[in-house]
Design an enzyme around this catalytic site. Structure first.
Site, mmCIF file in Angstrom:
data_model
loop_
_atom_site.group_PDB
_atom_site.id
_atom_site.type_symbol
_atom_site.label_atom_id
_atom_site.label_comp_id
_atom_site.label_asym_id
_atom_site.label_seq_id
_atom_site.Cartn_x
_atom_site.Cartn_y
_atom_site.Cartn_z
ATOM 1 N N SER A 187 -9.518 2.053 3.073
ATOM 2 C CA SER A 187 -8.682 2.807 2.159
ATOM 3 C C SER A 187 -7.672 1.950 1.395
ATOM 4 O O SER A 187 -7.020 2.437 0.468
ATOM 5 C CB SER A 187 -7.920 3.877 2.941
ATOM 6 O OG SER A 187 -7.065 3.288 3.912
ATOM 7 N N SER A 247 -9.862 -0.246 7.296
ATOM 8 C CA SER A 247 -9.298 -0.097 5.952
ATOM 9 C C SER A 247 -8.567 -1.309 5.410
ATOM 10 O O SER A 247 -8.123 -1.294 4.265
ATOM 11 C CB SER A 247 -8.368 1.125 5.911
ATOM 12 O OG SER A 247 -9.120 2.313 5.984
ATOM 13 N N LYS A 259 0.850 -1.187 0.000
ATOM 14 C CA LYS A 259 0.000 0.000 0.000
ATOM 15 C C LYS A 259 0.885 1.237 0.000
ATOM 16 O O LYS A 259 1.928 1.279 0.653
ATOM 17 C CB LYS A 259 -0.899 -0.011 1.237
ATOM 18 C CG LYS A 259 -1.858 1.166 1.327
ATOM 19 C CD LYS A 259 -2.751 1.033 2.571
ATOM 20 C CE LYS A 259 -3.738 2.179 2.674
ATOM 21 N NZ LYS A 259 -4.636 2.044 3.853
#
Length: 512
Positions: A157, A181, A82
């Protein structure tokens, strides 16, 4: 139509490791195949940064270690990170224009540990700006598309991470979970994902959103794959002030203490070797109210019934402050974000406006240009609740409520149940743009995950079915444990995945 990466032909991480050891495939072949698949699936917008030279250099090093007999447990396994983790040699933007072009001089601890274990990174994955969002629509670099239905959001996210794993572009990915997330995108993309106990995985090198809430966690197709990753990622880190020192194991040459094998693995082995007969599954009545979509409720109920068939006992529990977790979180998290993001002013680093008058105008314009709307919204909320006139009324009250929410979970675990299960999200994935005119609608999507984050508990998402009008949007089952109970959660998920195949299903097409 895009091809799956080569690693899918060998199964999970353990099978892939065996294939690499037997020379049935090389790390370079896996890496090149992953790069090709990522390029072919570029319409998903899952990747933000790819550098084939860096990736293939790591793959060659993994092949050399395999040949020399010095390979780590993840040598040659293709993963991706990420874009909230800083990475030496790769750009790190946190999905924001504010950090466009930023190159970190060091690796985050999670990145470092996975690299030490031999994992090969294919690149950096798209995410909501500064990890603020539930649909991965807040990225400055465009939304990520859900591989199961490219008109749908992947969740956020960590949407790029979930999409890349679901599309089988990588064997696994890293994510961060502040209010859901990791779990929410894992659920909406039909993959497995876990948020460990707060403090068990180092936050060093994660671009901060809410420091008392942020926690790194892995995403992968199965719970067994998650265990492989968590075993490497977990452990005390003196560079992280919130890292827990209550760890078993021996310090390595860098002074860090690994607790993964001695804790998560041991818990997994212990729970996995015991029958489920008598296991008490707490089912919160607050998780099955009017806001839960019927298709999600049906899939979760079927999963609970499967656990009952395996011998577990379903018991009702109450988490009375479930809905109050939303206002508590959206006071505490924005307050911490307001403080953490104050450093981005265009003076020392971050985007700097091209035209300005004095220093104040330079800072104001730089922040106005660099931050997106959702980030600005949360900074304003955080600044307001931390202001002198409202600190006691909002921030302190939210912290008191946070303690009460944690106590609700502890009462349930104290004598009523061993684990808690329920939905991850109240609905399947929404279409991209559905909540554009009502940003608070995304906030409500985390109603079942926020309480866990506020309490700092471990929880995971496991694929348990599909819903939506066309029946092809995934549903996730949330399994919540007490502190340091990651091993049990993963073992229970594995038992479920031994008798179901939801985690083995992959989208046929990733056309955008």
């Amino acid at each position: 139509m895009t091809q799956s990466a080569l690693h899918t032909e060998f199964g999970g991480i353990a099978a892939l490791r065996d294939a690499l050891a037997r020379r049935q495939v090389s790390a370079v072949e896996l890496a090149q195949s992953g790069l090709d698949a990522a390029q072919a699936a570029s319409g998903l917008n899952a990747f933000l940064h790819i550098d084939p030279d860096l990736t293939l250099a790591q793959a060659r090093a993994a092949d050399a270690a395999l040949a020399a007999g010095t390979a780590g447990p993840l040598a040659g396994i293709p993963i991706a990170h990420k874009d909230a983790f800083v990475t030496r040699g790769w750009r790190t933007t946190a999905g924001s224009k504010m950090l466009a072009g930023y190159a970190s001089p060091f690796d985050a601890t999670v990145v470092e540990r996975l690299a030490e274990a031999g994992a090969v990174s294919l690149g950096k994955l798209n995410c909501d700006e500064f990890a603020m969002g539930s649909g991965n629509e807040n990225s400055a670099y465009g939304p990520v598309r859900n591989p199961w239905d490219t008109q749908a959001v992947p969740g956020g996210s960590s949407g790029g991470s979930a999409a890349a794993v679901a599309a089988r572009l990588v064997a696994a990915a890293t994510g961060t979970d502040t209010g859901g997330s990791v779990r929410q995108p894992a659920a909406l993309c039909g993959v497995s994902g876990i948020k460990p106990t707060y403090g068990t995985v180092s936050r060093y090198g994660i671009i901060a959103f809410g420091s008392s809430l942020d926690q790194a966690g892995p995403l992968a197709p199965s719970s067994r794959d998650l265990l492989e990753l968590l075993d490497v990622m977990t452990g005390f880190d003196p560079r992280d002030a919130t890292s827990l020192q209550a760890c078993d194991g021996q310090a390595n040459e860098s002074g860090r203490v690994r607790r993964g094998h001695d804790a998560a693995q041991a818990g997994y082995d212990a729970a996995g070797s015991q029958p489920l007969k008598g296991l008490r599954i707490g089912v919160p009545q607050e998780y099955f109210g009017a806001g839960l979509a019927p298709d999600v409720a049906a899939a979760v109920e079927a999963a609970l019934a499967q656990f009952e068939q395996l011998g577990a006992v379903r018991v009702p529990v109450s988490l009375p402050r479930t809905e109050l977790a939303i206002p508590a979180y959206y006071v505490i998290a924005p307050a911490e974000a307001s403080s953490n993001l104050a450093r981005y002013d265009g003076v020392r680093y971050g985007h700097r406006a091209a035209q300005y008058g004095d220093l104040n105008e330079m800072i104001s314009r730089s922040r106005a240009e660099g931050f997106g709307d959702e980030v600005k919204r949360r900074i304003l909320i955080g600044t307001y609740v931390l202001s002198h006139g409202y600190y006691d009324a909002y921030y302190l009250q939210a912290q008191r409520l946070r303690r009460l929410i944690a106590q609700d979970f502890q009462r349930a675990f104290a004598g009523q149940c061993d684990v808690i299960m329920g939905p991850v999200s109240p609905t399947v994935a929404k279409n991209i743009g559905d909540n554009r005119d009502d940003p608070t609608a995304d906030w409500l999507a985390d109603v079942y995950t926020l309480g866990v984050s506020l309490a700092g508990l471990p929880a995971m998402s496991v694929p348990c079915g599909f819903g939506g009008q066309d029946g092809r949007r995934p549903v996730g089952l949330q399994i919540i444990g007490n502190y340091f109970d990651e091993g049990r959660l993963l073992a229970l998920a594995d038992r479920y995945q031994q008798v179901t195949d939801w985690h083995q299903r992959a989208p046929v097409s990733q056309d955008a």
